[in-house]
Design a protein around this motif. Structure first.
Motif, short mmCIF file in Angstrom:
data_model
loop_
_atom_site.label_atom_id
_atom_site.label_comp_id
_atom_site.label_asym_id
_atom_site.label_seq_id
_atom_site.Cartn_x
_atom_site.Cartn_y
_atom_site.Cartn_z
N THR A 1 0.85 -1.19 0.00
CA THR A 1 0.00 0.00 0.00
C THR A 1 0.89 1.23 0.00
N VAL A 2 0.54 2.22 -0.82
CA VAL A 2 1.35 3.43 -0.89
C VAL A 2 0.52 4.64 -0.49
N TYR A 3 1.13 5.50 0.31
CA TYR A 3 0.52 6.77 0.69
C TYR A 3 1.21 7.87 -0.11
N ILE A 4 0.41 8.61 -0.91
CA ILE A 4 0.94 9.62 -1.82
C ILE A 4 0.63 11.01 -1.28
N ALA A 5 1.68 11.76 -0.96
CA ALA A 5 1.52 13.13 -0.44
C ALA A 5 2.47 14.08 -1.16
N SER A 6 2.57 13.90 -2.46
CA SER A 6 3.40 14.77 -3.30
C SER A 6 2.58 16.01 -3.69
N PRO A 7 3.18 16.98 -4.40
CA PRO A 7 2.38 18.10 -4.92
C PRO A 7 1.18 17.60 -5.73
N ASN A 8 0.09 18.34 -5.67
CA ASN A 8 -1.19 17.89 -6.26
C ASN A 8 -1.07 17.41 -7.70
N SER A 9 -0.30 18.12 -8.52
CA SER A 9 -0.22 17.80 -9.94
C SER A 9 0.47 16.47 -10.21
N LEU A 10 1.16 15.92 -9.22
CA LEU A 10 1.87 14.65 -9.40
C LEU A 10 1.04 13.44 -8.98
N HIS A 11 -0.07 13.68 -8.31
CA HIS A 11 -0.88 12.58 -7.77
C HIS A 11 -1.32 11.60 -8.86
N PHE A 12 -1.77 12.11 -9.99
CA PHE A 12 -2.35 11.25 -11.02
C PHE A 12 -1.33 10.24 -11.54
N ASP A 13 -0.18 10.71 -11.99
CA ASP A 13 0.83 9.79 -12.55
C ASP A 13 1.31 8.80 -11.51
N GLN A 14 1.47 9.23 -10.27
CA GLN A 14 1.97 8.33 -9.23
C GLN A 14 0.92 7.31 -8.83
N ALA A 15 -0.33 7.72 -8.75
CA ALA A 15 -1.40 6.77 -8.44
C ALA A 15 -1.56 5.76 -9.57
N LYS A 16 -1.43 6.23 -10.80
CA LYS A 16 -1.52 5.34 -11.95
C LYS A 16 -0.42 4.28 -11.89
N MET A 17 0.81 4.70 -11.59
CA MET A 17 1.91 3.75 -11.45
C MET A 17 1.62 2.73 -10.36
N ALA A 18 1.08 3.21 -9.24
CA ALA A 18 0.80 2.32 -8.12
C ALA A 18 -0.21 1.24 -8.51
N ILE A 19 -1.29 1.65 -9.16
CA ILE A 19 -2.33 0.69 -9.55
C ILE A 19 -1.77 -0.33 -10.53
N LEU A 20 -0.99 0.13 -11.50
CA LEU A 20 -0.40 -0.79 -12.48
C LEU A 20 0.58 -1.76 -11.84
N HIS A 21 1.12 -1.39 -10.68
CA HIS A 21 2.03 -2.29 -9.95
C HIS A 21 1.30 -3.09 -8.88
N VAL B 1 -6.98 -4.04 -6.39
CA VAL B 1 -6.34 -2.82 -5.88
C VAL B 1 -7.41 -1.91 -5.29
N LEU B 2 -7.13 -1.37 -4.11
CA LEU B 2 -8.05 -0.47 -3.43
C LEU B 2 -7.53 0.97 -3.49
N TYR B 3 -8.46 1.92 -3.57
CA TYR B 3 -8.12 3.33 -3.70
C TYR B 3 -8.85 4.14 -2.63
N PHE B 4 -8.11 5.00 -1.94
CA PHE B 4 -8.70 5.85 -0.91
C PHE B 4 -8.17 7.28 -1.07
N GLU B 5 -9.06 8.25 -0.86
CA GLU B 5 -8.63 9.65 -0.80
C GLU B 5 -8.58 10.07 0.66
N GLY B 6 -7.48 10.70 1.04
CA GLY B 6 -7.27 11.08 2.43
C GLY B 6 -8.08 12.31 2.84
N ALA B 7 -9.35 12.12 3.11
CA ALA B 7 -10.20 13.21 3.59
C ALA B 7 -10.50 12.93 5.06
N ARG B 8 -9.60 13.33 5.91
CA ARG B 8 -9.63 12.89 7.31
C ARG B 8 -10.88 13.33 8.07
#
Length: 333
Positions: free
Chosen positions: A66-86, A116-123
């Motif tokens: 499981t990966v937690y992504i907290a990079s700048p907003n514009s990078l979320h899409f590419d990094q999440a895509k990589m995670a799902i593909l892996h 693969v499960l996906y969550f948005e961090g809306a605490r």
């Protein structure tokens, strides 16, 4: 134990790491940062077993599920895509993605990778105090709208005033008040009232072109909901949900530390005052519950709800920006 990898080494990542340690159901194993010194320091501080400075190596060789992504907003899409593909579960900080096109592509990928499960961090929506609002709202016979305020001066605005362009105030990195503190108020509104029929957004732009603060009006069939948020000023106004002669008072639409119900005779009842040891602990526990037992009926319902809610919030954020003609770098192309 859930084996956790992280992308990003800022304060929000540190807070999430501390939350997962308190939950005792995650094992922090892998760290990614572009800079070796930063990656090593974060790994050493948090007892992670490995760190990477190459993102492909992180996903190819990292020992995490499981990966937690907290990079700048514009990078979320590419990094999440990589995670799902892996084949990695994804926990991505809000706002998950910048526009509806990105969200649609991620949803298609998730459908193609059902394990693969996906969550948005809306605490805020995972807290006991938010659930107290939901319960009381269901008991109120008449609803006449709400006003949610979440404004906190950002130290990064000092950099803007000094002529710099930090990520959170940059169109290149999908920054701005709506994409940051505003997301909490949008989650409050959508989770409690659903999607509005019409929206309007009135931003106050700063030198870098992003919205430093703004007011959003969400129109529902019988009432409106007003959202106020800012990264360039402070506010200590309470937020309120209006009944007929009664109301729910919220100390802060983002933090939700104290929830008070005030009846028609002005009698006050505190219905929510739970302050968690770490504000990200409830969401960390909720995500782990689903990851560890995804076939449980209640977990399946919760997961489907959170995933749909994330899509609604993404759509509403995009619609608000469209109304204000506020575009990130590359979007108008």
């Amino acid at each position: 134990m859930i084996k956790l990898g992280t992308i990003g080494t800022n304060w929000i990542t540190q807070q999430f790491v501390e939350a997962v340690k308190l939950s005792k159901v995650y094992d922090l194993t892998s760290i990614y940062s572009r800079h070796e010194q930063t990656a090593k320091a974060f790994a050493d501080k948090n007892d992670a077993k490995e760190y990477f400075t190459d993102l492909d190596a992180f996903f190819d060789n990292g020992n995490f599920d499981t990966v937690y992504i907290a990079s700048p907003n514009s990078l979320h899409f590419d990094q999440a895509k990589m995670a799902i593909l892996h084949g990695k579960n994804v926990i991505v900080e809000k706002p998950a993605f910048s526009n509806q096109k990105q969200m649609a592509q991620i949803q298609e990928l998730l459908d193609d990778h059902p394990d693969v499960l996906y969550f948005e961090g809306a605490r805020n929506i995972h807290t006991a105090n938010f659930h107290a609002i939901e319960s009381k709202l269901a008991q109120m016979q008449t609803l006449q709208g709400a006003e949610f305020t979440y404004s906190k001066y950002s130290s990064r605005y000092d950099n803007v005033l000094a002529g710099e362009e930090p990520n959170v105030f940059s169109l290149k990195y999908a920054g701005g008040a709506l994409q940051d503190l505003g997301v909490y108020t949008v989650y409050d509104a959508v989770a409690l009232f659903g999607m509005p029929q019409e929206v309007a957004y009135f931003p106050q732009l700063v030198r870098t072109g992003v919205d430093g603060k703004g007011t959003a009006i969400l129109s529902y069939p019988e009432y409106t909901v007003t959202l106020n948020f800012s990264k360039v000023s402070n506010s200590y106004m309470t937020s309120e949900i209006y009944g007929l002669k009664d109301l729910i008072s919220i100390d802060d639409a983002g933090e939700l530390r104290k929830i008070t119900y005030i009846d028609e005779n002005q009698h006050q009842q505190v219905i929510g005052s739970t302050v968690d040891q770490n504000p990200m602990l409830p969401e960390a526990v909720d995500f782990a519950r689903v990851i560890n037992d995804p076939t449980n009926e209640q977990n399946r319902k919760d997961y489907a709800y959170w995933r749909q809610l994330s899509m609604y919030v993404n759509k509403l954020l995009y619609n608000l920006r469209q109304d204000a003609h506020l575009y990130f770098v590359g979007e108008q192309d």
